[in-house]
Design an enzyme around this catalytic site. Structure first.
Site, short mmCIF file in Angstrom:
data_model
loop_
_atom_site.label_atom_id
_atom_site.label_comp_id
_atom_site.label_asym_id
_atom_site.label_seq_id
_atom_site.Cartn_x
_atom_site.Cartn_y
_atom_site.Cartn_z
CG MET A 160 -9.16 -3.34 -5.75
SD MET A 160 -8.93 -4.15 -4.18
CE MET A 160 -7.89 -3.00 -3.37
CD GLU A 198 -6.41 12.51 -13.75
OE1 GLU A 198 -5.83 12.17 -14.78
OE2 GLU A 198 -7.63 12.74 -13.68
N GLY A 199 -3.91 8.29 -11.43
CA GLY A 199 -2.99 7.15 -11.57
C GLY A 199 -3.66 6.04 -12.37
CG HIS A 200 -7.00 3.88 -10.75
ND1 HIS A 200 -7.42 4.58 -9.66
CD2 HIS A 200 -6.63 2.66 -10.30
CE1 HIS A 200 -7.32 3.82 -8.57
NE2 HIS A 200 -6.84 2.65 -8.93
CD GLU A 208 7.49 0.99 -13.12
OE1 GLU A 208 7.87 2.11 -12.71
OE2 GLU A 208 8.07 0.37 -14.03
CG ASP A 247 -0.02 -1.57 -6.04
OD1 ASP A 247 -0.19 -1.64 -4.82
OD2 ASP A 247 -0.65 -0.77 -6.76
CG LEU A 288 0.36 9.84 -12.95
CD1 LEU A 288 0.91 8.84 -13.95
CD2 LEU A 288 -0.91 10.47 -13.42
NE ARG A 348 -4.81 0.71 0.51
CZ ARG A 348 -5.20 -0.29 1.28
NH1 ARG A 348 -5.41 -0.10 2.55
NH2 ARG A 348 -5.36 -1.50 0.78
P1 AMP Z 1 -5.97 -0.45 -7.17
O1 AMP Z 1 -7.29 0.10 -7.56
O2 AMP Z 1 -5.31 0.30 -6.05
O3 AMP Z 1 -5.97 -1.94 -6.99
O4 AMP Z 1 -5.01 -0.17 -8.41
C1 AMP Z 1 -5.33 -0.61 -9.69
C2 AMP Z 1 -4.13 -0.44 -10.57
O5 AMP Z 1 -3.77 0.94 -10.62
C3 AMP Z 1 -2.88 -1.19 -10.03
O6 AMP Z 1 -2.18 -1.77 -11.11
C4 AMP Z 1 -2.09 -0.09 -9.38
O7 AMP Z 1 -0.70 -0.34 -9.34
C5 AMP Z 1 -2.40 1.08 -10.31
N1 AMP Z 1 -2.15 2.33 -9.61
C6 AMP Z 1 -2.63 2.71 -8.40
N2 AMP Z 1 -2.14 3.91 -8.05
C7 AMP Z 1 -1.32 4.30 -9.07
C8 AMP Z 1 -0.50 5.44 -9.30
N3 AMP Z 1 -0.41 6.44 -8.41
N4 AMP Z 1 0.19 5.50 -10.45
C9 AMP Z 1 0.12 4.50 -11.37
N5 AMP Z 1 -0.62 3.39 -11.21
C10 AMP Z 1 -1.33 3.30 -10.06
#
Ligand code: AMP
Length: 281
Positions: free
Chosen positions: A29, A34-36, A149, A151, A177, A188
């Site tokens: 979204m 860095e997680g993404h 993970e 989510d 991450l 967020r």
């Molecule tokens: P979002 O943009 O929040 O919908 O997340 C997109 C993808 O990135 C989802 O599969 C999330 O689980 C993953 N994601 C979000 N934050 C992290 C994180 N800190 N570490 C690893 N993956 C993440």
């Protein structure tokens, strides 16, 4: 690096690629961190073409304020992705491009999994997630799709979705991450005040303590401890603390030999809802 806003243009590009290519897909979204990027890097290693979607999906929000305040930073996101690799394809569609004229969720039967935790507290959330992913998977036709993970429940729901919709895609789960102090990275986090950000680390700290004490203490003791400690923190409002069996995500009452457990937290820092989880054994 290319950005496409329409399904037609994206499919023209994906369809001209040679037959032996494999497509890795990371649905997001936006407001990337860095997680993404860790998901993107894994996809780059395992596929010849990588598509990142940036789409704030209206049907997965149960709260209008949360949807309107969700950060939208396409320009910065593109920059971050281009620093990762020039070969990434970004798909940033409008809601009409994904949904057509009917922006609404399909009803899914994800079984009991959808009634726990996020499903219980965010009505219609997983139907919205399932619906948008079903659309995106059909548009992109990826070989592999990467999910964090962070989510964890969503990851299990997506595995069910591909069975229900009979989609030929492999779902790959990736580790969480964290910031150096332990806070799980999240789009967020950008919305937190300095004081909320300082206190948000408490969420991962409680998870860590739960993990450290998991062998000696009962689930009831651990849950009591977490709930009482949250009650003393005036900056955070606990929505749930759960220890669940990772197979079905049912709240565990007692530890059972040979079963794997994770602890899950959802908490509000002001209006910002944060989630995190940690493997316990
Ligand atoms: P979002 O943009 O929040 O919908 O997340 C997109 C993808 O990135 C989802 O599969 C999330 O689980 C993953 N994601 C979000 N934050 C992290 C994180 N800190 N570490 C690893 N993956 C993440």
């Amino acid at each position: 690096m290319k950005i496409y806003h329409t399904t037609k243009r994206l499919q023209e590009i994906l369809h001209v690629t040679p037959i032996e290519t494999s497509i890795g897909f990371i649905p997001t979204m936006g407001a990337l961190h860095e997680g993404h990027i860790s998901l993107v890097e894994r996809a780059l290693k395992e596929n010849t073409v990588v598509v990142v979607s940036i789409f704030v999906n209206p049907t997965q929000f149960d709260n209008e304020g949360d949807l309107s305040k969700y950060p939208r930073t396409l320009e910065e996101d593109s920059k971050l992705l281009s620093q990762t690799s020039q070969d990434i394809i970004i798909f940033a569609p409008t809601p009409a491009e994904v949904y057509g004229t009917a922006i609404k969720s399909k009803k899914y039967d994800f079984g009991k999994l959808a009634n726990e935790m996020e499903g219980k507290h965010r009505k219609g959330h997983f139907d919205g997630v399932g619906t948008v992913l079903n659309h995106l998977f059909r548009i992109i036709e990826p070989d592999r799709a990467y999910f964090g993970e962070k989510d964890f429940q969503q990851l299990q729901i997506v595995k069910k979705l591909v069975v229900l919709e009979n989609l030929p895609v492999t779902i790959v789960g990736c580790p969480i991450l964290r910031e150096t102090d332990g806070l799980a990275m999240s789009s967020r986090n950008k919305r937190l005040t300095v004081e909320q950000r300082e206190n948000a680390v408490f969420i991962s700290e409680i998870l860590k303590i739960t993990q450290q004490q998991f062998q000696e203490k009962t689930i009831e003791e651990l849950t009591q401890f977490a709930e009482n400690t949250f009650a003393e923190n005036k900056h955070l409002d606990l929505e749930y603390f759960e220890i669940a069996n990772i197979k079905n995500l049912k709240t565990a009452k007692k530890k059972k030999e040979g079963k794997k457990y994770r602890a899950f937290i959802a908490a509000f820092a002001g209006e910002v809802r944060l989630i995190d989880n940690l493997a316990l054994n």
